[in-house]
Design an enzyme around this catalytic site. Structure first.
Site, PDB file in Angstrom:
ATOM      1  N   ASP A 199     -24.168  66.555  17.727  1.00 36.27           N
ATOM      2  CA  ASP A 199     -24.782  67.881  17.900  1.00 36.27           C
ATOM      3  C   ASP A 199     -24.129  68.623  19.072  1.00 36.27           C
ATOM      4  O   ASP A 199     -24.072  69.853  19.080  1.00 36.27           O
ATOM      5  CB  ASP A 199     -26.288  67.754  18.184  1.00 36.27           C
ATOM      6  CG  ASP A 199     -27.082  67.459  16.918  1.00 36.27           C
ATOM      7  OD1 ASP A 199     -26.568  67.743  15.819  1.00 36.27           O
ATOM      8  OD2 ASP A 199     -28.202  66.934  17.036  1.00 36.27           O
ATOM      9  N   LYS A 211     -33.407  58.879  15.293  1.00 37.17           N
ATOM     10  CA  LYS A 211     -32.292  59.092  16.243  1.00 37.17           C
ATOM     11  C   LYS A 211     -32.402  58.278  17.532  1.00 37.17           C
ATOM     12  O   LYS A 211     -31.393  57.846  18.073  1.00 37.17           O
ATOM     13  CB  LYS A 211     -32.159  60.572  16.568  1.00 37.17           C
ATOM     14  CG  LYS A 211     -31.627  61.403  15.401  1.00 37.17           C
ATOM     15  CD  LYS A 211     -31.384  62.828  15.835  1.00 37.17           C
ATOM     16  CE  LYS A 211     -31.017  63.700  14.655  1.00 37.17           C
ATOM     17  NZ  LYS A 211     -30.772  65.086  15.068  1.00 37.17           N
TER      18      LYS A 211
END
Ligand code: ATR
Length: 280
Positions: free
Chosen positions: A104, A69
């Site tokens: 998210d 990420k």
């Protein structure tokens, strides 16, 4: 003429555990699209070369999971939220440009909106446990919703301090052993650590001091009902679980790649729940 299939994938190392293919392929089928979503196991040392040739590999975009990420952020043109969170989980090609975002943030917020309608009305004090990528996305989302005070408690206090410095005034850092003392004034309590996940220790915090109006959220979805959520439910508190966050965070990537906004349905949730139960 050969059929042109739009394809996306999840890139991780390891990647077998990812439920993203189940989710996206359900939506592809439901919407009748000529598209595919695959898994790509890519070693950290090969990640940069892989994303540099995403289009050549036939992909319009990708999800990115552990441990890529941060690299995904560095190798793309991130939007404001990916930049602020310091991690990207969704990549898409905008012409020649590889862009990124962090879904998210909205996954967490949308799941709360659906699970506990009106949860943020008059909500002023939140406690977030953890200081990793997930915690940063949640803190970003809570600030976006105007939550006045967000106390971040982390086992490694210095990482909580980093979040305070990163996000400024609404965030206050707390030591791990201070958590019990914070509960009485907390409207929203969020576990953004790996505690409570299958194979990890449970979160050893008693909920009795949380007010009856408090909301409890967990990012962990294996098991579906973590010990934290089980105790919160037993006390009659309202809850939002990790699976809901996982499903809602998938929506924007899909619409960026395939041009249709999918729905998080009860049927999709059942499908993923069944898979989690089968493999646990
Ligand atoms: P992610 O990016 O998914 O949030 P991470 O960066 O590895 O993952 O963060 C995991 C979080 O769980 C961290 O806040 C970690 O605390 P540390 O910063 O002290 O490592 C927390 N965590 C993991 N195991 C823990 C444990 N046994 N007790 C308390 N916190 C724990």
């Amino acid at each position: 003429m050969p059929k042109i299939v739009r394809a996306a994938c999840v890139i991780g190392w390891p990647v077998e555990h990812s439920r993203s293919p189940l989710i996206h392929n359900y939506w592809i089928k439901q919407l009748g699209l000529n598209a595919e979503y695959r898994r790509e196991a890519v070693r950290p040392e090969d990640f940069a070369a892989f994303v540099a040739r995403l289009a050549e590999r036939g992909y319009v975009g990708a999800n990115v999971t552990i441990p890529h990420k941060e690299a995904a952020l560095a190798l793309s043109k991130p939007d404001a939220r990916a930049q602020a969170v310091g991690a990207a989980n969704t990549l898409w090609l905008d012409g020649e440009t590889l862009r990124s975002t962090n879904t998210d943030v909205e996954g967490f917020l949308a799941n709360l909106d659906v699970s506990v309608p009106g949860w943020d009305r008059g909500l002023s004090n939140a406690v977030v446990l953890g200081a990793g990528g997930a915690a940063r996305a949640i803190v970003y989302g809570l600030i976006d919703r105007g939550i006045g005070t967000i106390r971040v408690a982390n086992r490694t206090f210095e990482r909580a301090e980093e979040l305070r410095k990163m996000f400024g005034a609404p965030v206050k850092s707390a030591h791990w052993d201070e958590i019990a003392g914070l509960l009485a004034g907390t409207d929203l309590f969020v576990n953004a650590t790996s505690l409570g996940m299958a194979g990890h220790p449970p979160l050893d915090i008693r909920m009795e001091d949380l007010p009856p109006s408090a909301v409890v959220a967990d990012i962990v979805y294996v098991p579906l009902t973590t010990p934290l959520l089980a105790e919160a439910k037993e006390r009659g508190l309202r809850t939002a679980d990790g699976l809901g966050m996982l499903l809602h965070q998938a929506v924007r990537g899909f619409s960026l790649w395939f041009g249709k906004t999918p729905e998080v349905t009860a049927e999709l949730r059942k499908l993923v729940e069944a898979d989690l139960v089968r493999k646990s």
